[in-house]
Scaffold this motif. Structure first.
Motif, short mmCIF file in Angstrom:
data_model
loop_
_atom_site.label_atom_id
_atom_site.label_comp_id
_atom_site.label_asym_id
_atom_site.label_seq_id
_atom_site.Cartn_x
_atom_site.Cartn_y
_atom_site.Cartn_z
N THR A 1 49.63 83.26 61.87
CA THR A 1 50.59 82.95 62.93
C THR A 1 49.82 82.88 64.24
O THR A 1 48.96 83.72 64.53
CB THR A 1 51.71 84.01 63.03
N THR B 1 55.98 69.86 68.57
CA THR B 1 55.48 69.74 67.21
C THR B 1 54.52 68.56 67.05
O THR B 1 53.47 68.68 66.41
CB THR B 1 56.65 69.60 66.22
N ILE C 1 50.64 68.98 67.99
CA ILE C 1 49.79 69.91 67.25
C ILE C 1 49.22 69.19 66.03
O ILE C 1 49.95 68.56 65.27
CB ILE C 1 50.59 71.15 66.81
N VAL D 1 42.85 73.87 64.01
CA VAL D 1 44.10 73.78 64.74
C VAL D 1 43.79 73.26 66.14
O VAL D 1 42.98 73.85 66.86
CB VAL D 1 44.79 75.16 64.85
N ALA E 1 53.07 74.47 56.87
CA ALA E 1 53.04 74.90 58.27
C ALA E 1 54.40 74.65 58.91
O ALA E 1 55.09 73.69 58.57
CB ALA E 1 51.96 74.15 59.04
N GLU E 2 54.75 75.55 59.85
CA GLU E 2 56.02 75.43 60.57
C GLU E 2 55.79 75.89 62.01
O GLU E 2 55.07 76.87 62.25
CB GLU E 2 57.07 76.30 59.90
N TYR E 3 56.39 75.19 62.95
CA TYR E 3 56.28 75.54 64.36
C TYR E 3 57.68 75.79 64.90
O TYR E 3 58.51 74.90 64.94
CB TYR E 3 55.60 74.39 65.14
N LEU F 1 53.27 78.99 65.72
CA LEU F 1 52.85 78.20 64.57
C LEU F 1 52.58 79.17 63.42
O LEU F 1 51.85 80.15 63.58
CB LEU F 1 51.58 77.42 64.88
N GLU F 2 53.18 78.90 62.26
CA GLU F 2 52.92 79.71 61.07
C GLU F 2 52.37 78.79 59.99
O GLU F 2 52.98 77.78 59.65
CB GLU F 2 54.19 80.39 60.57
N VAL F 3 51.20 79.15 59.47
CA VAL F 3 50.56 78.38 58.41
C VAL F 3 50.41 79.30 57.21
O VAL F 3 49.90 80.41 57.33
CB VAL F 3 49.18 77.84 58.85
#
Length: 122
Positions: free
Chosen positions: A41, A49, A52, A63, A95-97, A102-104
């Motif tokens: 994170t 979004t 990135i 990243v 991945a989600e923002y 940001l969480e990968v």
């Protein structure tokens, strides 16, 4: 006896490495391993979004982000590389923002080979 002189007054209170190089970003991310996957994170407020970019290349997650605020004449960038010690299933990286974070998720691959037995002659 070795005698040291006190620092001059213009140097007092300075932590030169952190002043010159910054904090190296150590507090803007968290990386841990849980249930056969790595979770990374990163606090990245102020980006959209589509600003990135994430790339996976041979054990390294790259990243990068760039935001331009032309009305204020400012540009904000972020770039960091993360190396992973285990084999990652690169087909399953997700991945989600959300809300500036940001969480990968990087699942580890099932590795049946844990090395090779070496025969001993003699």
């Amino acid at each position: 006896m070795v005698r040291t002189s006190p620092p001059s007054t213009w140097m007092q209170g300075l932590d030169l490495p952190s002043q010159l190089f910054g904090d190296a970003g150590g507090s803007d991310y968290e990386l841990y391993e849980e249930d056969d996957e790595f979770v990374l994170t990163i606090d990245m407020p102020g980006f959209e979004t589509d600003e990135i970019d994430l790339a996976w290349d041979d054990g390294i997650l790259n990243v990068a982000a760039e935001h331009s605020d032309e009305s204020r004449g400012r540009k904000k960038t972020y770039h960091r590389r993360f190396r992973f010690p285990k084999v990652i299933d690169d087909e399953e990286i997700a991945a989600e923002y959300t809300n500036g974070v940001l969480e990968v998720r990087l699942p580890t691959a099932d590795s049946t080979t844990q090395g090779k037995e070496i025969p001993l002659e003699g």
